[in-house]
Design a protein around this motif. Structure first.
Motif, mmCIF file in Angstrom:
data_model
loop_
_atom_site.group_PDB
_atom_site.id
_atom_site.type_symbol
_atom_site.label_atom_id
_atom_site.label_comp_id
_atom_site.label_asym_id
_atom_site.label_seq_id
_atom_site.Cartn_x
_atom_site.Cartn_y
_atom_site.Cartn_z
ATOM 1 N N ALA A 72 3.757 28.487 -9.732
ATOM 2 C CA ALA A 72 4.036 27.163 -9.440
ATOM 3 C C ALA A 72 4.710 26.257 -9.490
ATOM 4 C CB ALA A 72 2.504 25.799 -9.949
ATOM 5 N N THR A 73 5.466 27.025 -10.851
ATOM 6 C CA THR A 73 6.833 26.447 -11.265
ATOM 7 C C THR A 73 8.049 26.770 -10.798
ATOM 8 O OG1 THR A 73 7.331 28.383 -12.196
ATOM 9 C CG2 THR A 73 6.616 25.785 -13.559
ATOM 10 N N ARG A 88 15.709 28.887 -16.599
ATOM 11 C CA ARG A 88 14.389 29.891 -16.480
ATOM 12 C C ARG A 88 13.752 30.273 -15.519
ATOM 13 N NH1 ARG A 88 10.703 28.865 -21.583
ATOM 14 N NH2 ARG A 88 12.723 28.839 -22.562
ATOM 15 N N ALA A 133 11.333 19.169 -10.216
ATOM 16 C CA ALA A 133 10.728 19.796 -10.592
ATOM 17 C C ALA A 133 12.001 19.872 -12.353
ATOM 18 C CB ALA A 133 11.599 21.761 -10.336
ATOM 19 N N ARG A 134 12.984 19.336 -12.474
ATOM 20 C CA ARG A 134 14.094 19.054 -13.686
ATOM 21 C C ARG A 134 12.813 18.131 -14.389
ATOM 22 N NH1 ARG A 134 19.634 18.146 -13.563
ATOM 23 N NH2 ARG A 134 19.806 19.487 -15.545
ATOM 24 N N GLY A 187 9.293 18.808 -16.131
ATOM 25 C CA GLY A 187 9.986 19.081 -17.337
ATOM 26 C C GLY A 187 10.266 20.499 -17.645
ATOM 27 N N ILE A 188 10.357 21.120 -16.152
ATOM 28 C CA ILE A 188 10.482 22.490 -16.158
ATOM 29 C C ILE A 188 11.984 23.198 -16.241
ATOM 30 C CG2 ILE A 188 10.610 24.759 -14.086
ATOM 31 C CD1 ILE A 188 8.265 22.932 -12.372
ATOM 32 N N ASP A 189 12.253 24.228 -16.517
ATOM 33 C CA ASP A 189 13.931 24.605 -17.612
ATOM 34 C C ASP A 189 14.444 25.411 -15.969
ATOM 35 O OD1 ASP A 189 15.774 26.175 -18.146
ATOM 36 O OD2 ASP A 189 15.030 26.645 -19.776
#
Lengths: 286, 235
Positions: free
Chosen positions: A165-166, A186, A177-178, A181-183
């Motif tokens: 999902a990310t 990565r 997304a950022r 908290g999505i890196d």
């Protein structure tokens, strides 16, 4: 009728291979917003790695395919780190030029190691399957089944896992997304790795049917870019539908009209779609 | 407490924020008034980590927020509900919300609990939870955006113009929800052009003009200030 079924199996096998390569390209475009012109190079390396592992280690075909997939996945992640990440804030054209450079670099290295001549990979299951007069080679059946399996696996990963999902989240809103908290670095590396693995699997599957040569990456590049433009840049269903459309146009066009026209028909279809729907079949117009 | 000191942000040669000083005490709702281009969104982008300041500091409970890494800030309890919402339009409402809890991905039970809480806060979303977020009305999308930022279980919630473009009845609903969130112990910094609704629920406020704080005061003081009344309340 028999011939029709044979052409059908040819088209399905070719479409499966196109789809795997195009899916990786469209995922990377969705996440990074940069067309990875080195993608065909990853596909070509997948074929050579399979060839090298088969001949060097003498392992079974499936093991060689998996080793090639992992190796190309790692290489693709490294590519993201070394080439695309440093250029993330530069104008997009910089990354495009760098990617083309990487493609030529891969070709040159492969040519230096393995030479420019064609290599052959033996079919893991030689021979044909005959069901009531309908003939299909085992390799084509393997290509169709394995590519469908890989697509189902990818679909499960994207739709049913949080990590998958990310990737979708990042392609739909990078800043959104950022903020959750999505890196994004990565996810970028992961997406490159997946695209590399899919390209390598596709190459390992088709290699026993076609010949392995350094230029195979460029040819595939042209086709998969046509496919994702056809289906809509960044669209997953678009890549699959586009892949099978192009494969059917090539195989049936080549059969019913003229083999020399196979490529022309594919690209004529592309021009037609772009004239009517410039954003591609599966992308919402904005 | 949120402590912003002499914060400046440049976009190339353009200075969007100029020596901004601002605080939010624990449990407060603080409103940030200002016209378009006054620097409200720039301040929020900076506090969330999307934008790095050129000078000055911003800390939440002593932890600096200016490292330019939003994933760090949200993990430290500072969540932004951005202007323009930045939802994932093709993903379902529920997937949007679950991704909001990405920093708590190892705490599945906590995420389920929070999911129940935000559906309780915005009952309209329950029936829409399998619909793509982009297919919802503007008001419902705003609810998804607020709910998604709440899924991160923030201690400080940054809300950038949540009422923008919403019908009056929906604005009322959204502000009631913000009050409830604040009552549950979350500190709130709220940017608004709808000054009347915002001051109705805020404890204190600041007015930003041309990237500087031009005025600050309590709810009563701002409601009674002639400049605020003429510029932002239209009276």
């Amino acid at each position: 009728m028999t011939i029709l079924f044979q052409q059908l199996s040819n088209a399905l096998a070719l479409g499966g291979v196109y789809a795997l390569v195009a899916l990786g390209l469209t995922l990377v475009y969705g996440v990074m917003r940069v067309p990875n012109f080195a993608h065909g190079g990853l596909y070509m390396l997948g074929a050579y790695f399979t060839y090298a592992v088969l001949n060097g280690l003498g392992v079974p075909y499936v093991v060689a395919l998996l080793i090639a997939a992992v190796a190309v996945a790692l290489l693709a992640a490294l590519l993201e780190r070394l080439v695309f990440y440093p250029l993330r804030n530069a104008p997009h054209v910089h990354a495009m030029i760098a990617a083309i450079g990487v493609l030529f670099f891969f070709e040159a290295v492969v040519q230096r190691i393995w030479g420019a001549d064609f290599k052959q990979i033996a079919e893991p299951i030689p021979g044909i399957l005959n069901v009531g007069g309908v003939v299909i080679t085992w390799q084509r059946l393997l290509v169709i089944l394995a590519s469908v399996l890989a697509m189902l696996g990818l679909n499960f990963f994207l739709k049913r896992t949080l990590t998958g999902a990310t990737i979708e989240a990042m392609s739909q809103s990078r800043e959104g997304a950022r903020l959750v908290g999505i890196d994004v670095n990565r996810v970028g590396m992961l997406t490159f790795a997946i695209s590399g693995a899919l390209a390598a699997v596709a190459a390992a599957l088709i290699a026993p049917i076609v010949s392995v040569a350094p230029s195979m990456g460029e040819v595939m590049n042209l086709k998969v870019f046509a496919i994702i433009i056809l289906g809509g840049m960044g669209s997953v269903p678009g890549a699959i539908v586009g892949a099978f459309l192009l494969a059917f146009a090539e195989v049936f066009g080549g059969f019913y009209i003229n083999l020399d026209f196979a490529d022309v028909i594919g690209f004529a279809a592309l021009v037609l779609v772009l004239a009517i729907r410039p954003q591609g079949l599966f992308r919402r117009g904005t | 407490m949120l402590e912003v000191q002499r914060l400046s942000v440049n976009y190339g040669p353009f200075r969007a924020l100029h020596d901004v000083d601002l605080t939010v005490q624990e449990g407060e709702i603080v409103v940030l008034l200002g016209a378009n281009g006054a620097g409200k969104s720039t301040l929020f982008r900076t506090l969330s980590g999307l934008q790095r300041p050129s000078a000055g500091t911003a800390t939440w409970r002593g932890v600096p927020l200016t490292g330019g890494r939003p994933e760090f800030n949200v993990a430290r309890g500072v969540a932004l509900c951005p202007e323009g919402r930045l939802l994932f339009p093709d993903l379902s409402v529920e997937k949007n919300l679950r991704l909001g809890a990405f920093v708590h991905r190892r705490d599945a039970a906590g995420t389920e609990r929070e999911l129940g809480r935000v559906y309780d806060l915005f009952p309209d979303l329950v029936g829409k939870r399998h619909a793509p977020a982009g297919s919802l009305s503007g008001g419902q999308q705003q609810m998804v955006a607020i709910a998604r930022s709440l899924m991160a279980r923030p201690q400080l919630l940054l809300l950038d113009e949540p009422s923008l473009g919403l019908a009056p009845l929906v604005v009322e609903q959204v502000f009631a929800a913000i009050s409830r969130v604040n009552a549950s112990g979350v500190s709130v910094l709220l940017a608004e052009q709808n000054a009347f609704a915002a001051l109705g629920i805020a404890h204190r406020g600041y007015v930003l003009e041309g990237g500087r704080v031009s005025l600050q005061g309590s709810q009563e003081a701002l409601l009674g200030d002639d400049r605020v009344r003429s510029a932002y309340l239209g009276v």
